[in-house]
Design a protein around this motif. Structure first.
Motif, short mmCIF file in Angstrom:
data_model
loop_
_atom_site.label_atom_id
_atom_site.label_comp_id
_atom_site.label_asym_id
_atom_site.label_seq_id
_atom_site.Cartn_x
_atom_site.Cartn_y
_atom_site.Cartn_z
N SER A 51 1.07 -0.82 0.43
CA SER A 51 -0.05 0.28 0.22
C SER A 51 0.97 1.01 -0.18
O SER A 51 1.96 1.13 0.37
N LYS A 62 0.84 5.81 0.50
CA LYS A 62 0.81 6.82 0.99
C LYS A 62 0.24 8.08 0.11
O LYS A 62 2.02 8.47 -0.75
N GLU A 116 0.21 12.25 -0.88
CA GLU A 116 -0.06 13.65 0.33
C GLU A 116 0.16 14.78 -1.33
O GLU A 116 0.81 14.29 -1.76
N THR A 176 -3.73 14.47 3.11
CA THR A 176 -2.80 12.51 3.30
C THR A 176 -4.17 11.93 2.91
O THR A 176 -4.98 11.49 3.81
N ILE A 177 -3.70 10.59 1.96
CA ILE A 177 -4.73 9.95 1.96
C ILE A 177 -4.51 8.91 2.82
O ILE A 177 -2.63 8.12 1.82
N ASN A 178 -3.82 8.11 3.37
CA ASN A 178 -3.60 6.72 4.05
C ASN A 178 -3.87 5.64 3.45
O ASN A 178 -4.97 5.12 3.19
N PRO A 179 -3.16 4.33 3.11
CA PRO A 179 -2.72 2.78 2.72
C PRO A 179 -4.38 2.53 3.81
O PRO A 179 -4.48 2.36 4.62
N GLU A 182 -7.08 3.74 3.17
CA GLU A 182 -8.62 5.30 4.05
C GLU A 182 -9.90 5.10 2.35
O GLU A 182 -9.07 4.95 1.62
N PHE A 216 3.47 9.96 -3.87
CA PHE A 216 2.39 8.70 -3.68
C PHE A 216 4.23 8.11 -3.44
O PHE A 216 4.60 8.05 -4.46
N ASN A 217 4.16 7.34 -2.57
CA ASN A 217 4.79 6.04 -1.91
C ASN A 217 6.26 6.99 -1.96
O ASN A 217 7.21 6.32 -2.38
N LEU A 262 -4.38 2.71 -5.23
CA LEU A 262 -5.10 4.33 -5.04
C LEU A 262 -5.99 4.39 -5.75
O LEU A 262 -5.36 4.54 -7.30
N ALA A 300 -6.22 1.94 -1.39
CA ALA A 300 -7.45 3.13 -0.90
C ALA A 300 -8.30 3.62 -1.66
O ALA A 300 -7.61 3.47 -2.79
#
Length: 263
Positions: A2, A4, A6, A26-29, A31, A63-64, A173, A205
């Protein structure tokens, strides 16, 4: 693995118009996030910034750990971000099977020379690809329609097929742009179940732009609210519904309070 997403103080201007200004979230893994706001608030512009359609005037998108600005949309898809569109963009001349197959192809390890030679490795690859497509169609109840032209599907099934095609790119994502648009109440209920299923089944996510508040409040764990390109609120569905700025800009004082995401 996964990843993240940002956004840090992201801004984009078109001439003298600031479509998005100093946006951070932020979108966390794993979510499930909603992005809401009035028409023209900049929601689809945010999706276009994330997916490489637009390059920000200022700010950072990663992203990551990979900086996304400057990458083309197909490169960002390979990195692990896929999307659907407000207006369905299936390939109308292709079957259900071939619409999904077109997305799987991007992960094939061999190039055009390999396809032209058509040796044993090519045929093994084709059999594996066909199996992968059929498995995915079966999961989403579309296997029996594999030879059907996508134009012959119901509106709800076309929406579902577009999501299946996005999943065929193997994203970490998934961005859904107004997935409930044009759906009747029954189809919306099925869509909510589908999105929850996707999140759990594929461990990804999801961020969705959506105007239907029953959908957003019913499934999202966290919501980002935009107005005139700027973030005016962020929080749980319950927090957002009570926020006076959100009520004034979007929900209205007489809005119906609905429950948050189911566990």
């Amino acid at each position: 693995m996964s990843a993240k997403l940002e956004l840090d103080n992201v801004t984009i201007q078109f001439g003298g118009l600031k479509a998005v200004g100093d946006l951070s979230f932020t979108i966390n893994p794993g979510e499930l996030i909603g992005l809401i706001g009035p028409n023209g608030a900049g929601k689809t512009t945010v999706f276009n910034l994330i997916t490489g359609v637009y390059v920000p005037t200022a700010g950072r998108i990663s992203f990551n750990g990979i900086s996304l600005p400057g990458h083309k949309p197909h490169q960002i898809t390979r990195i692990g971000i896929s999307r659907t569109f407000q207006n369905i963009r299936l390939f109308p001349s292709l079957s259900v099977f071939d619409n999904v197959r077109s997305a799987f192809i991007m992960h094939l390890p061999h190039g055009i020379a390999h396809a032209l030679v058509r040796g044993r490795a090519f045929h093994d690859e084709e059999r594996e690809l066909e199996s992968d497509v059929l498995d995915l169609l079966d999961i989403f109840g579309l296997k029996d329609a594999q030879h059907t032209s996508c134009n012959a599907l119901s509106y709800g099934d076309q929406r579902r097929l577009e999501i299946v095609r996005a999943l065929a790119t193997k994203p970490k994502l998934l961005l859904l742009d107004e997935p409930a648009a044009g759906m009747n109440p029954t189809e919306k209920e099925e869509l909510m179940k589908l999105i929850r299923f996707i999140k759990g089944k594929f461990n990804i996510a999801i961020m969705l732009v959506e105007h239907d508040m029953k959908v957003v409040m019913g499934i999202c764990e966290r919501i980002v609210v935009l107005n005139y390109g700027e973030k005016i609120a962020e929080g749980t569905p319950q927090e957002v519904q009570k926020n006076p700025d959100v009520i004034a800009a979007y929900l209205g004082a007489d809005h119906e309070v609905v429950g948050g995401a189911a566990a």
